[in-house]
Enzyme design. Structure first.
Site, PDB file in Angstrom:
ATOM      1  N   SER A 124     -24.735  38.809 -26.234  1.00 19.61           N
ATOM      2  CA  SER A 124     -25.371  37.497 -26.039  1.00 19.61           C
ATOM      3  C   SER A 124     -26.161  37.153 -27.290  1.00 19.61           C
ATOM      4  O   SER A 124     -26.544  38.041 -28.064  1.00 19.61           O
ATOM      5  CB  SER A 124     -26.332  37.565 -24.849  1.00 19.61           C
ATOM      6  OG  SER A 124     -27.204  36.457 -24.853  1.00 19.61           O
TER       7      SER A 124
ATOM      8  N   TYR B  80     -32.880  40.731 -19.514  1.00 18.59           N
ATOM      9  CA  TYR B  80     -31.529  40.362 -19.958  1.00 18.59           C
ATOM     10  C   TYR B  80     -31.325  40.740 -21.436  1.00 18.59           C
ATOM     11  O   TYR B  80     -30.323  41.358 -21.804  1.00 18.59           O
ATOM     12  CB  TYR B  80     -31.340  38.864 -19.744  1.00 18.59           C
ATOM     13  CG  TYR B  80     -29.998  38.321 -20.157  1.00 18.59           C
ATOM     14  CD1 TYR B  80     -28.871  38.488 -19.355  1.00 18.59           C
ATOM     15  CD2 TYR B  80     -29.852  37.613 -21.349  1.00 18.59           C
ATOM     16  CE1 TYR B  80     -27.642  37.963 -19.727  1.00 18.59           C
ATOM     17  CE2 TYR B  80     -28.638  37.083 -21.724  1.00 18.59           C
ATOM     18  CZ  TYR B  80     -27.530  37.259 -20.919  1.00 18.59           C
ATOM     19  OH  TYR B  80     -26.319  36.742 -21.298  1.00 18.59           O
TER      20      TYR B  80
END
Ligand code: NDP
Length: 271
Positions: free
Chosen positions: A151, A164
């Site tokens: 990501s 995350y």
């Protein structure tokens, strides 16, 4: 040789069996469709079987080779059952895409243990043990290729993404570990780190009165990416075009990590 045949010789996935986790999600479905259309046999794996079944039906109707499999990456028994089922169906797994992932945006001071565990169990522990199970199959043939989805938050951080971001940075560290340990077994490992991608789930962020513009300002191209815009990188990494590439994370982000839109500077070039 004409152009089509030359490109096919470089990028074709014909003869390759690909297992994809999170196959029916926004990004997973685009990658599944892309690699299937590039000739692969695709095992569409996810925790909601009906979504994988619907995607398999759609791809088969388009002439692709795809089948649904149940997989909860946060459950080791489910991982082993899925890898056994895919191996039994195809006899081998050439490529693994670790796409399944979740997030919950909240401040670091607000995160409770249950949320922490849920995100880590899916995004990091799931990638670890699914990769381990598949790599044990690949080891037998001394051949394989693992592609993890990272990501933007594995390097550049947004607020409210502490767990995350930690999980995705862990995925990149794991990608490097796999590359280092698995090269001797003929197995490569790389990651694709998408920037800010517009999917059904993220539409609400792009429509938000302040968050949408905040993100657009941080992307040099000034717009979100689409899941389809990740497919070229996915096919390249899955194909033999990338045969000497391992241990890297490739950011596909429209110019986000590099700095986003420029600030106002003192000249304005006019031709
Ligand atoms: P989606 O929510 O659309 O897709 C996620 C997929 O993962 C769904 O199919 C979901 O299944 C599946 N999944 C979740 N938990 C599990 C589990 N325990 N076992 C098996 N499957 C599971 O999200 P995206 O397509 O946007 O995201 C895909 C990946 O890309 C994720 O890893 C995400 O972190 C990453 N990413 C996304 C970005 C974006 O902007 N969208 C940017 C950067 C990275 P189900 O539908 O059944 O819940």
């Amino acid at each position: 040789m004409d152009i089509a045949n030359y490109l096919k010789s470089v990028f074709s996935l014909e003869g390759k069996t690909i297992l994809i986790s999170g196959a029916a999600g926004g990004i997973g479905a685009a990658i599944s469709e892309g690699v299937a259309k590039a000739g692969a046999q695709v095992a569409l794996c996810g925790r909601t079987l009906s979504k994988c079944e619907a995607l398999a039906d759609k791809l088969k109707a388009e002439g692709c080779d795809a089948a649904p499999f149940l997989l909860d990456v946060a459950d080791l028994d489910s991982i082993h059952a899925c890898v056994d089922a895919v191996t039994a169906a195809y006899g081998k797994i050439d490529v693994l895409f670790n796409v399944a992932g979740i997030n919950k945006r909240e401040g670091l001071l607000d995160v409770d243990e249950a949320t922490y565990d849920r995100i880590m169990d899916t995004n990091l522990k799931g990638v670890f043990f699914l990769s381990q199970a598949v790599a044990r199959e690949m080891y037998k043939r001394r051949s394989g290729n693992i592609i993890n989805i990272g990501s933007h938050n594995d390097e550049g951080m947004l607020g409210g993404c502490s767990v995350y971001g930690a999980s995705k940075s862990g995925v990149i560290a794991l990608t490097r570990s796999m590359a280092v340990e698995f090269a001797q077994y003929g197995i490569r490992a790389n990651a694709i780190s998408p920037g800010h991608i517009l999917t059904e789930l993220t539409q609400v962020t792009w429509d938000h009165p302040t968050r949408g513009d905040y993100l657009r300002d941080r992307i040099a191209m000034g717009r979100p990416g689409t899941p389809d815009e990740l497919v070229g990188m996915a096919i390249m990494l899955a194909s033999d075009a990338s045969v000497y590439m391992t241990g890297q994370a490739y950011h596909v982000d429209g110019g986000c990590l590099c700095g986003g839109k420029p600030w106002e500077y003192d000249t304005a070039y006019k031709a």
